[in-house]
Design a protein around this motif. Structure first.
Motif, PDB file in Angstrom:
ATOM      1  N   ASN A   1       0.825  -1.213   0.000  1.00  0.00           N
ATOM      2  CA  ASN A   1       0.000   0.000   0.000  1.00  0.00           C
ATOM      3  C   ASN A   1       0.861   1.266   0.000  1.00  0.00           C
ATOM      4  OD1 ASN A   1      -2.478   1.174  -0.252  1.00  0.00           O
ATOM      5  ND2 ASN A   1      -2.845   1.301   1.944  1.00  0.00           N
ATOM      6  N   SER A   2       1.944   1.209  -0.744  1.00  0.00           N
ATOM      7  CA  SER A   2       2.903   2.302  -0.810  1.00  0.00           C
ATOM      8  C   SER A   2       2.490   3.332  -1.859  1.00  0.00           C
ATOM      9  CB  SER A   2       4.281   1.725  -1.154  1.00  0.00           C
ATOM     10  OG  SER A   2       5.131   2.696  -1.670  1.00  0.00           O
ATOM     11  N   ASN A   3       2.612   4.610  -1.513  1.00  0.00           N
ATOM     12  CA  ASN A   3       2.333   5.668  -2.488  1.00  0.00           C
ATOM     13  C   ASN A   3       3.333   5.652  -3.640  1.00  0.00           C
ATOM     14  OD1 ASN A   3       0.028   6.753  -1.329  1.00  0.00           O
ATOM     15  ND2 ASN A   3       1.205   8.074   0.024  1.00  0.00           N
ATOM     16  N   THR A   4       4.561   5.237  -3.356  1.00  0.00           N
ATOM     17  CA  THR A   4       5.576   5.135  -4.400  1.00  0.00           C
ATOM     18  C   THR A   4       5.172   4.085  -5.428  1.00  0.00           C
ATOM     19  OG1 THR A   4       7.247   5.703  -2.757  1.00  0.00           O
ATOM     20  CG2 THR A   4       8.030   4.762  -4.820  1.00  0.00           C
ATOM     21  N   ALA A   5       4.645   2.960  -4.964  1.00  0.00           N
ATOM     22  CA  ALA A   5       4.196   1.915  -5.882  1.00  0.00           C
ATOM     23  C   ALA A   5       2.997   2.400  -6.699  1.00  0.00           C
ATOM     24  CB  ALA A   5       3.848   0.652  -5.103  1.00  0.00           C
ATOM     25  N   TRP A   6       2.099   3.125  -6.057  1.00  0.00           N
ATOM     26  CA  TRP A   6       0.939   3.693  -6.760  1.00  0.00           C
ATOM     27  C   TRP A   6       1.408   4.605  -7.891  1.00  0.00           C
ATOM     28  CZ3 TRP A   6      -1.037   8.403  -8.018  1.00  0.00           C
ATOM     29  CH2 TRP A   6      -2.388   8.480  -8.337  1.00  0.00           C
ATOM     30  N   LEU A   7       2.344   5.489  -7.554  1.00  0.00           N
ATOM     31  CA  LEU A   7       2.879   6.413  -8.547  1.00  0.00           C
ATOM     32  C   LEU A   7       3.637   5.667  -9.641  1.00  0.00           C
ATOM     33  CD1 LEU A   7       3.122   9.423  -9.256  1.00  0.00           C
ATOM     34  CD2 LEU A   7       5.245   9.453  -7.950  1.00  0.00           C
ATOM     35  N   GLY A   8       4.382   4.634  -9.263  1.00  0.00           N
ATOM     36  CA  GLY A   8       5.117   3.838 -10.245  1.00  0.00           C
ATOM     37  C   GLY A   8       4.193   3.164 -11.243  1.00  0.00           C
ATOM     38  N   ALA A   9       3.100   2.587 -10.764  1.00  0.00           N
ATOM     39  CA  ALA A   9       2.132   1.948 -11.667  1.00  0.00           C
ATOM     40  C   ALA A   9       1.517   2.979 -12.611  1.00  0.00           C
ATOM     41  CB  ALA A   9       1.049   1.241 -10.857  1.00  0.00           C
ATOM     42  N   PHE A  10       1.134   4.119 -12.062  1.00  0.00           N
ATOM     43  CA  PHE A  10       0.509   5.165 -12.875  1.00  0.00           C
ATOM     44  C   PHE A  10       1.485   5.706 -13.924  1.00  0.00           C
ATOM     45  CE2 PHE A  10      -0.817   9.535 -13.734  1.00  0.00           C
ATOM     46  CZ  PHE A  10      -2.135   9.320 -14.099  1.00  0.00           C
ATOM     47  N   LEU A  11       2.709   6.021 -13.508  1.00  0.00           N
ATOM     48  CA  LEU A  11       3.695   6.576 -14.448  1.00  0.00           C
ATOM     49  C   LEU A  11       4.139   5.552 -15.489  1.00  0.00           C
ATOM     50  CD1 LEU A  11       5.859   8.846 -12.117  1.00  0.00           C
ATOM     51  CD2 LEU A  11       4.067   9.522 -13.750  1.00  0.00           C
ATOM     52  N   SER A  12       4.103   4.283 -15.142  1.00  0.00           N
ATOM     53  CA  SER A  12       4.424   3.244 -16.127  1.00  0.00           C
ATOM     54  C   SER A  12       3.399   3.240 -17.256  1.00  0.00           C
ATOM     55  CB  SER A  12       4.467   1.870 -15.461  1.00  0.00           C
ATOM     56  OG  SER A  12       5.506   1.801 -14.527  1.00  0.00           O
ATOM     57  N   VAL A  13       2.138   3.410 -16.902  1.00  0.00           N
ATOM     58  CA  VAL A  13       1.095   3.477 -17.929  1.00  0.00           C
ATOM     59  C   VAL A  13       1.261   4.743 -18.766  1.00  0.00           C
ATOM     60  CG1 VAL A  13      -1.393   3.611 -18.350  1.00  0.00           C
ATOM     61  CG2 VAL A  13      -0.494   2.063 -16.604  1.00  0.00           C
ATOM     62  N   VAL A  14       1.547   5.862 -18.118  1.00  0.00           N
ATOM     63  CA  VAL A  14       1.784   7.120 -18.849  1.00  0.00           C
ATOM     64  C   VAL A  14       2.941   6.949 -19.830  1.00  0.00           C
ATOM     65  CG1 VAL A  14       2.530   9.526 -18.625  1.00  0.00           C
ATOM     66  CG2 VAL A  14       0.828   8.601 -17.051  1.00  0.00           C
ATOM     67  N   ALA A  15       4.035   6.338 -19.377  1.00  0.00           N
ATOM     68  CA  ALA A  15       5.190   6.126 -20.247  1.00  0.00           C
ATOM     69  C   ALA A  15       4.834   5.212 -21.409  1.00  0.00           C
ATOM     70  CB  ALA A  15       6.355   5.545 -19.445  1.00  0.00           C
ATOM     71  N   GLY A  16       4.056   4.174 -21.156  1.00  0.00           N
ATOM     72  CA  GLY A  16       3.622   3.295 -22.238  1.00  0.00           C
ATOM     73  C   GLY A  16       2.783   4.027 -23.272  1.00  0.00           C
ATOM     74  N   LEU A  17       1.941   4.957 -22.804  1.00  0.00           N
ATOM     75  CA  LEU A  17       1.096   5.731 -23.721  1.00  0.00           C
ATOM     76  C   LEU A  17       1.905   6.667 -24.617  1.00  0.00           C
ATOM     77  CD1 LEU A  17      -1.912   6.539 -21.392  1.00  0.00           C
ATOM     78  CD2 LEU A  17      -1.945   5.111 -23.451  1.00  0.00           C
ATOM     79  N   LEU A  18       3.107   7.004 -24.199  1.00  0.00           N
ATOM     80  CA  LEU A  18       3.959   7.846 -25.041  1.00  0.00           C
ATOM     81  C   LEU A  18       4.441   7.104 -26.290  1.00  0.00           C
ATOM     82  CD1 LEU A  18       6.128   9.587 -22.306  1.00  0.00           C
ATOM     83  CD2 LEU A  18       4.193  10.550 -23.567  1.00  0.00           C
ATOM     84  N   PHE A  19       4.367   5.782 -26.259  1.00  0.00           N
ATOM     85  CA  PHE A  19       4.856   4.986 -27.375  1.00  0.00           C
ATOM     86  C   PHE A  19       3.749   4.408 -28.241  1.00  0.00           C
ATOM     87  CE2 PHE A  19       8.354   5.099 -24.443  1.00  0.00           C
ATOM     88  CZ  PHE A  19       9.432   5.296 -25.282  1.00  0.00           C
ATOM     89  N   LEU A  20       2.654   3.974 -27.643  1.00  0.00           N
ATOM     90  CA  LEU A  20       1.602   3.319 -28.423  1.00  0.00           C
ATOM     91  C   LEU A  20       0.273   3.455 -27.695  1.00  0.00           C
ATOM     92  CD1 LEU A  20       1.223   1.565 -31.007  1.00  0.00           C
ATOM     93  CD2 LEU A  20       1.486  -0.438 -29.549  1.00  0.00           C
ATOM     94  N   GLU A  21      -0.769   3.761 -28.443  1.00  0.00           N
ATOM     95  CA  GLU A  21      -2.084   3.976 -27.844  1.00  0.00           C
ATOM     96  C   GLU A  21      -2.657   2.715 -27.207  1.00  0.00           C
ATOM     97  OE1 GLU A  21      -2.715   2.776 -32.081  1.00  0.00           O
ATOM     98  OE2 GLU A  21      -1.441   4.263 -31.133  1.00  0.00           O
ATOM     99  N   LYS A  22      -2.186   1.552 -27.595  1.00  0.00           N
ATOM    100  CA  LYS A  22      -2.700   0.313 -27.011  1.00  0.00           C
ATOM    101  C   LYS A  22      -2.314   0.157 -25.540  1.00  0.00           C
ATOM    102  CE  LYS A  22      -3.166  -1.986 -31.323  1.00  0.00           C
ATOM    103  NZ  LYS A  22      -2.402  -2.393 -32.434  1.00  0.00           N
ATOM    104  N   ALA A  23      -1.397   0.980 -25.066  1.00  0.00           N
ATOM    105  CA  ALA A  23      -1.035   0.957 -23.643  1.00  0.00           C
ATOM    106  C   ALA A  23      -2.204   1.382 -22.769  1.00  0.00           C
ATOM    107  CB  ALA A  23       0.173   1.849 -23.385  1.00  0.00           C
ATOM    108  N   VAL A  24      -3.244   1.942 -23.377  1.00  0.00           N
ATOM    109  CA  VAL A  24      -4.433   2.318 -22.612  1.00  0.00           C
ATOM    110  C   VAL A  24      -5.095   1.067 -22.023  1.00  0.00           C
ATOM    111  CG1 VAL A  24      -6.213   2.283 -24.434  1.00  0.00           C
ATOM    112  CG2 VAL A  24      -6.304   4.019 -22.655  1.00  0.00           C
ATOM    113  N   LEU A  25      -4.740  -0.112 -22.507  1.00  0.00           N
ATOM    114  CA  LEU A  25      -5.292  -1.366 -21.990  1.00  0.00           C
ATOM    115  C   LEU A  25      -4.555  -1.876 -20.746  1.00  0.00           C
ATOM    116  CD1 LEU A  25      -5.895  -3.189 -25.379  1.00  0.00           C
ATOM    117  CD2 LEU A  25      -7.567  -1.996 -23.959  1.00  0.00           C
ATOM    118  N   ILE A  26      -3.401  -1.334 -20.444  1.00  0.00           N
ATOM    119  CA  ILE A  26      -2.629  -1.800 -19.284  1.00  0.00           C
ATOM    120  C   ILE A  26      -3.434  -1.702 -17.989  1.00  0.00           C
ATOM    121  CG2 ILE A  26      -0.575  -1.400 -17.860  1.00  0.00           C
ATOM    122  CD1 ILE A  26       0.897  -0.588 -20.449  1.00  0.00           C
ATOM    123  N   PRO A  27      -4.165  -0.609 -17.726  1.00  0.00           N
ATOM    124  CA  PRO A  27      -4.959  -0.576 -16.487  1.00  0.00           C
ATOM    125  C   PRO A  27      -5.992  -1.703 -16.391  1.00  0.00           C
ATOM    126  CG  PRO A  27      -4.730   1.629 -17.350  1.00  0.00           C
ATOM    127  CD  PRO A  27      -4.174   0.696 -18.393  1.00  0.00           C
TER     128      PRO A  27
END
Length: 167
Positions: free
Chosen positions: A82-108
């Protein structure tokens, strides 16, 4: 064409995708021999071959694989600590994926299914409900990100409709 930079880039991306996939699988199943099998399936599947041999695909698809694995790793860490760092890491990983391909919107959606199916006990409906309620801040952030991304994507990619030119 300068093949060496493209081969190096694709190799580095594949190595990164392999490492993040390993982190994701190991965080889910622990240090078991089965984790190696789970890692080898996506790495050696026929679906990964085109993404590692054609540079245009390599620079779009492999980063989504890389950041998807990283998002899974951070999601599992979030569920366990339940770490805020992990929460931010998951969110920013999806953001980074979206910078490369729109299909990253499926990661969540993948993260949601892993959370509901792997970490929440109960029946199908109960696990979905508990997952939505327990981590509503994360799902709300992903929903806002998805809406913003899809809106921006539709706005930016919109061209006037015109019939195709005859050659």
């Amino acid at each position: 064409t300068p093949w060496l930079p493209m081969v190096v880039l694709a190799s580095l991306l594949l190595a990164g995708a392999g490492v993040t996939t390993w982190l994701a699988v190991r965080s889910l199943v622990g240090p078991r021999p089965l984790a190696v099998v789970a890692l080898l399936v996506p790495m050696l599947s026929a679906l990964s071959y085109p993404s590692s041999t054609w540079i245009v695909v390599a620079v779009t698809v492999i980063p989504v694989w890389l950041f998807g694995g990283l998002a899974i790793f951070f999601q599992v860490k979030l569920l366990r600590t339940n770490s805020n760092t992990a929460w931010l890491g998951a969110f920013l990983s999806v953001v980074a994926g979206l910078l490369f391909l729109e299909k990253a919107v499926l990661i969540p959606f993948i993260l949601f299914l892993i959370t509901a199916g792997w970490f929440v006990r109960g029946g199908f409906i109960d696990s979905l409900t508990v997952t939505l309620r327990s981590y509503r801040r994360l799902w709300a952030a992903f929903a806002v990100l998805g809406v913003v991304y899809v809106t921006a994507f539709a706005f930016i990619s919109q061209e006037p409709l015109r019939p195709p030119a005859l050659v």
